[in-house]
Every structure is written in C-alpha cells, then in structure tokens.
Motif scaffolding. Structure first.
Motif, PDB file in Angstrom:
ATOM      1  N   TRP A  19       0.830  -1.217   0.000  1.00  0.00           N
ATOM      2  CA  TRP A  19       0.000   0.000   0.000  1.00  0.00           C
ATOM      3  C   TRP A  19       0.860   1.260   0.000  1.00  0.00           C
ATOM      4  CZ3 TRP A  19      -0.605   3.582   4.135  1.00  0.00           C
ATOM      5  CH2 TRP A  19      -1.592   4.542   3.929  1.00  0.00           C
ATOM      6  N   SER A  22       2.531   1.749  -3.474  1.00  0.00           N
ATOM      7  CA  SER A  22       1.614   1.874  -4.603  1.00  0.00           C
ATOM      8  C   SER A  22       1.424   3.353  -4.952  1.00  0.00           C
ATOM      9  CB  SER A  22       0.262   1.252  -4.245  1.00  0.00           C
ATOM     10  OG  SER A  22      -0.650   1.413  -5.310  1.00  0.00           O
ATOM     11  N   PRO A  23       1.560   3.742  -6.225  1.00  0.00           N
ATOM     12  CA  PRO A  23       1.432   5.169  -6.576  1.00  0.00           C
ATOM     13  C   PRO A  23      -0.004   5.679  -6.478  1.00  0.00           C
ATOM     14  CG  PRO A  23       1.751   3.847  -8.542  1.00  0.00           C
ATOM     15  CD  PRO A  23       1.914   2.927  -7.384  1.00  0.00           C
ATOM     16  N   TYR A  24      -1.000   4.812  -6.709  1.00  0.00           N
ATOM     17  CA  TYR A  24      -2.392   5.245  -6.690  1.00  0.00           C
ATOM     18  C   TYR A  24      -3.220   4.278  -5.842  1.00  0.00           C
ATOM     19  CZ  TYR A  24      -0.670   7.800 -10.737  1.00  0.00           C
ATOM     20  OH  TYR A  24       0.064   8.589 -11.580  1.00  0.00           O
ATOM     21  N   PRO A  25      -3.097   4.334  -4.525  1.00  0.00           N
ATOM     22  CA  PRO A  25      -3.891   3.426  -3.691  1.00  0.00           C
ATOM     23  C   PRO A  25      -5.363   3.806  -3.732  1.00  0.00           C
ATOM     24  CG  PRO A  25      -2.681   4.982  -2.320  1.00  0.00           C
ATOM     25  CD  PRO A  25      -2.211   5.200  -3.719  1.00  0.00           C
ATOM     26  N   ASP A  26      -6.220   2.788  -3.799  1.00  0.00           N
ATOM     27  CA  ASP A  26      -7.664   3.028  -3.865  1.00  0.00           C
ATOM     28  C   ASP A  26      -8.243   3.401  -2.507  1.00  0.00           C
ATOM     29  OD1 ASP A  26      -7.639   2.445  -6.530  1.00  0.00           O
ATOM     30  OD2 ASP A  26      -8.079   0.317  -6.228  1.00  0.00           O
ATOM     31  N   ASN A  27      -7.737   2.835  -1.435  1.00  0.00           N
ATOM     32  CA  ASN A  27      -8.267   3.063  -0.098  1.00  0.00           C
ATOM     33  C   ASN A  27      -7.156   3.542   0.814  1.00  0.00           C
ATOM     34  OD1 ASN A  27     -10.907   2.127  -0.774  1.00  0.00           O
ATOM     35  ND2 ASN A  27     -10.147   0.013  -0.640  1.00  0.00           N
ATOM     36  N   SER A 310       1.829  -0.443 -13.818  1.00  0.00           N
ATOM     37  CA  SER A 310       2.379  -0.243 -12.478  1.00  0.00           C
ATOM     38  C   SER A 310       3.157  -1.482 -12.052  1.00  0.00           C
ATOM     39  CB  SER A 310       1.252   0.035 -11.488  1.00  0.00           C
ATOM     40  OG  SER A 310       1.744   0.046 -10.168  1.00  0.00           O
TER      41      SER A 310
END
Length: 521
Positions: A19, A22-27, A310
C-alpha cells in the motif's frame, strides 16, 4: 494470542508495504488493514464475500491459497506443542529434569498416559490445549469483526464453522502419538513405542514376541522352517474332513493378520503416506512450472492486462500467483490422476474427463492450462508419470519393511500380508489426496467462477486406485528381489568375512603385522 498475532502481523506488514509503495492506492490504511485481515481469515479456510460486483449480487470468495495455510498451521502447532510440554513439566509438581514425581521408568514417566487422565495430579491434554484454542479463537473473533466491513468482507457463518474446526485439527495433530507434542519414549533397542525404527528398512522393528526364536505360540507351534521367497504360510496338511479344512483356513487367516499387524507396526505408515503425497504434489508442481514455461508469452502478457503498467501492481499479482502455486500443483496432480479439475459450470480439464472451456479472466496461472494450445502433448504423458512415481514409492517402502534384511527370510512377512498393507497405505494416500483436493478448490464468484478445482472424492479414489495398482506389483517384485538367495561369491565380499580373513592373516603371520583396520575399498 501470540501465535495468531504473529501470523496476522506478517500479512499486515506485507500488505502495508504494498500500500505504501503503490502510486495510486484506492483506499486508506484502514482498507489495507482489512485486506490483511481478509487474507489471514482466508488462510484458515474461512470464506469471504465480495459486495462490489457488476451485477449487484454478492460473490463468494472461498478458494484458499494453500501457501497462506502454512504460517497459521505452523504457529498454532508450535503453540500447542509448547503448551503440552509446559503443562507436563510444571503442573502436578514437575521436577528439574522434566519428569513428574512418582512416575519413573517403572510406571511410564511422562508417557504413561500421554498427559491424560489427571493421574498423579497432572491435568489432561485438554487443559493446555483449551487455553491455546481460547486465545487463538478470541483473536480470530476480533479479526472477523474488524473485517466485516468493506468491499471484501468476512463471511461470519463460514468463520464460525471453519475457524474452530481448523484449531481443533491442529490441536489433535499436536497431541498425536509419536508427534512433536506427544511424550517421547524410546525403547532400549532403539525402536519407538509402536515398534517402528527411525527410518524404513533399518532394523527389524518387530513387535514383542515376534523376534527370531521367540514366535508366539500360535505361530511357532505350527510354523515350519522358512524357505527363501516364502512366508509363514506353509502349514502342515490339515486333517481330512470339513472340520480340518475350517481349522486350516482359520490358522491361515490368523497368520496373515498377524503378519499384517507386524508389518503395519514395522512400517512407518505416516512417513510413507506423506512421502507418496509429496511425490504426487511435487510432480504436479513440476508439471505446473513446465506449463508456465511452455506458455511463457501468454503468462507474461497477463500481468499488464491485470495491473496495467504499475510495477507494484504486477508485483502484487506475482505474489498472488506464488500463493496459488500449491493449489495449481494439486490441480496438476488431479489432472495426471485422471479426474482432472473443474473450471466453472460445465467446464473441466483432465486426461479422462474433458469438457467445455468456460470464458475465464486473464490470469497467469489460467493462461497455462493444458487446453490453451488445443491439445495435451508431451505434458500429458509427463502428468501421467506422476502417479506412477507415487505408487512406486509406496511399493518400495512397504517391500523394504516386509524384508528388513536382504536374503534373510526369517524376519520377513508373507506376500498376503504385504498385499494387505499396500492396500491400507493406498487407502490412506487416497484420503490425504482427497483432503488436499478439497482444500485447494472453491468458488471465486458466480457463473464461470462458481467453482474451481478438483472433485475431492473422485481425486481421492483415483489416488487410492493408482497407488494400489502400481504399488502392489512393485512391492511384490522388490520383496522377491530382497528374498533372493545370496550367490556363491557374495559372502566373500561381506565386511564381516573380510575382517575374519584379515584377522586370520595377522594371526598366521606371528603378530608381526601392524594392528590397523583393513581398507574398505
């Protein structure tokens, strides 16, 4: 609680690491923690429910990655073993050397009752195991409550049934006789309490009263001298009449059962079953890796289709593939056994069961299916050789235990007893394979993903049949080979004979030769 916390903590650290990078975490971090809790529950066999679907109908997620099962099993098993050892050493007045006062060698010591019965003030095994199970299940209940929210939530009903069953199975394994959690006893001759040796084929491991020259009365009174290659079934001619035939048949059955019990005690059946299952699953893993290499281009193209460009997402997909590799190994073993495995409703893949192919999502392991290139080819022949190797392993182990000393028929058992023990081990292998097949499959959604994996009872029956059909001739052939009479020159090369000749040479030389060991080459 510590065992449960360690298993949960390892997954939490891994998920939080993914997490963070990660460049674009959803949560947020809460969502990552819930994913870690979901994975921990999934490793115990508990099901999950995915609420965010295109159809709006919740989809079950109950396919357990077998690699996630290993850490909880190991941690809980170690906790149970330590609880049993600690309870046996301290409760009831343990002494400094780990023994209980009043329970010396004369009355069994630790192993008199296996920590059971409350004898001499000691608690039974349920007392420490109940404490371990209570702490573990309390941590699991908190985890289920925490994971009850989110797009992928825990199935409370599944957790209520499967988590206690999981803990109970591990606790039973910890106090199984001869396991690490059971009291260790070793007899004076180096054998275990059940009459087995440290390794198959080393030593006799006969049950008491069946050593050479000490046969039980019901066998020694009627048993003639053994001949090479024959068992203790050469009974004298029975008296004429039906009564004599009935008596002869009874003695024949009694002899076969006695020899079968002797061989079952001499053979380490658990080790044999685990070795054969490991050969079966190891061959399945090798077949899976070969299939992945054969379809390397399709497998490589599946990563960007799932996770985009990614590298963190592709790394997460790679971790999921690694976690599912043991499942794929069991599926490949079921493929080689014949029944194969299902890929949704009306779709199956197998050597003997070929059905339609459902439309499946792009996933690296699914890209390596044997029907992806329109045929089986060389991979099918390699898969069919896996159960042959497993059955041959069982036959080899049983034959070595049936004739512990090559060329010596005195301590061997009969062919009929060998057949009975091979059949028994085949049934046990079938039960173990069926359990693995049941654990390796499950649903990942609805429709095409309603069920993935092998049918457990078909796979277990096929494993038992393969083991019996292959292991039986191998066991009889190896038994006959080990019972062969030594040739005229075989004794000349024996170590004992060489030492005798060397001693005679030194004696004949008048003692002028130096006293050193003969060369072994």
């Amino acid at each position: 609680m510590l065992a449960a916390g360690l298993g949960l903590g390892v997954l939490t650290v891994l998920v939080l690491l993914l997490w963070i990078i990660s460049p674009y975490p959803d949560n947020g971090a809460g969502g990552a923690l819930r994913i870690a809790a979901d994975l921990w529950l999934l490793g115990h066999g508990s099901g999950l429910v995915r609420t965010e679907t295109l159809s709006g109908v919740p989809a079950p997620v109950a396919l357990t990655p077998l690699l996630l099962v290993i850490p909880p099993v190991w941690l809980l098993y170690r906790a149970c073993v330590q609880a049993l050892a600690y309870g046996g050493e301290t409760d009831g007045g343990g002494s400094g050397d780990g023994t209980v006062p009043g329970t010396g060698p004369g009355n069994g010591g630790h192993g008199a009752d296996g920590y059971g019965g409350g004898e001499h003030g000691r608690p039974g095994p349920l007392t420490p195991l109940a404490c371990v199970a209570g702490g573990y299940l309390l941590t699991a209940a908190v985890t289920v409550l925490f994971a009850s929210a989110g797009p992928v939530r825990a199935d409370a009903l599944s957790a209520l049934v499967r988590l206690p069953l999981f803990v109970a199975c591990v606790a039973v394994a910890a106090m199984w006789p001869g396991g690490a959690g059971a009291p260790a006893e070793t007899q004076a001759d180096g054998t275990e309490p059940d009459g087995t040796q440290g390794a198959p084929g080393r030593g006799q491991g006969r049950e008491p009263g069946h050593e050479p020259g000490h046969e039980p009365p019901h066998v020694a009174a009627h048993e003639p001298a053994h001949e090479p290659g024959r068992g203790p079934l050469d009974w004298p001619a029975a008296p004429a009449g039906s009564a004599g035939r009935t008596t002869g048949r009874r003695r024949l059955r009694a002899s076969v059962l006695h020899d079968a019990r002797t061989l079952a005690r001499r053979l380490s059946r658990l080790r044999t079953v685990l070795t054969a299952t490991a050969v079966l699953c190891g061959g399945g893993l090798l077949i899976t890796l070969c299939a992945l290499l054969w379809h390397a281009d399709d497998v490589r193209a599946a990563f960007p289709r799932l996770a985009g460009d990614s590298w963190t997402g592709q790394f997460a997909v790679l971790l999921l593939v690694v976690a599912l590799l043991p499942n794929a190994a069991v599926w490949a073993a079921a493929y080689g056994l014949g029944p194969g495995f299902a890929l949704g409703a009306g779709s199956s893949v197998g050597l003997l069961a070929e059905g339609g192919t459902a439309r499946l999502p792009s996933f690296p392991l699914l890209e390596a299916l044997p029907t992806a290139d329109g045929g089986h080819g060389l991979l099918a022949f390699a898969a069919a050789a896996v159960p042959l190797a497993a059955g041959s392993t069982v036959g080899w182990y049983v034959a070595r235990a049936a004739v512990p000393e090559p060329g010596q028929a005195r301590g061997s058992v009969s062919r009929e007893a060998t057949v009975c023990v091979v059949a028994l081990v085949a049934c046990e292998c079938g039960a173990g394979t069926a359990a693995l097949a049941a654990m390796s499959g499950g649903p990942l959604g609805t429709g095409a993903m309603a069920f993935l994996g092998p049918d457990w009872w078909l796979t277990g029956a096929a494993a038992a049949a393969w083991t019996l059909l292959v292991g039986l001739p191998v066991a009889l052939a190896v038994r006959a080979w080990r019972l062969r009479e030594p040739g005229p020159d075989d004794d000349w090369h024996e170590t004992a004979a060489r030492r005798t000749r060397w001693a005679e040479l030194k004696t004949a030389s008048g003692g002028l030769m130096p006293d050193f060991e003969p060369r072994r080459d």
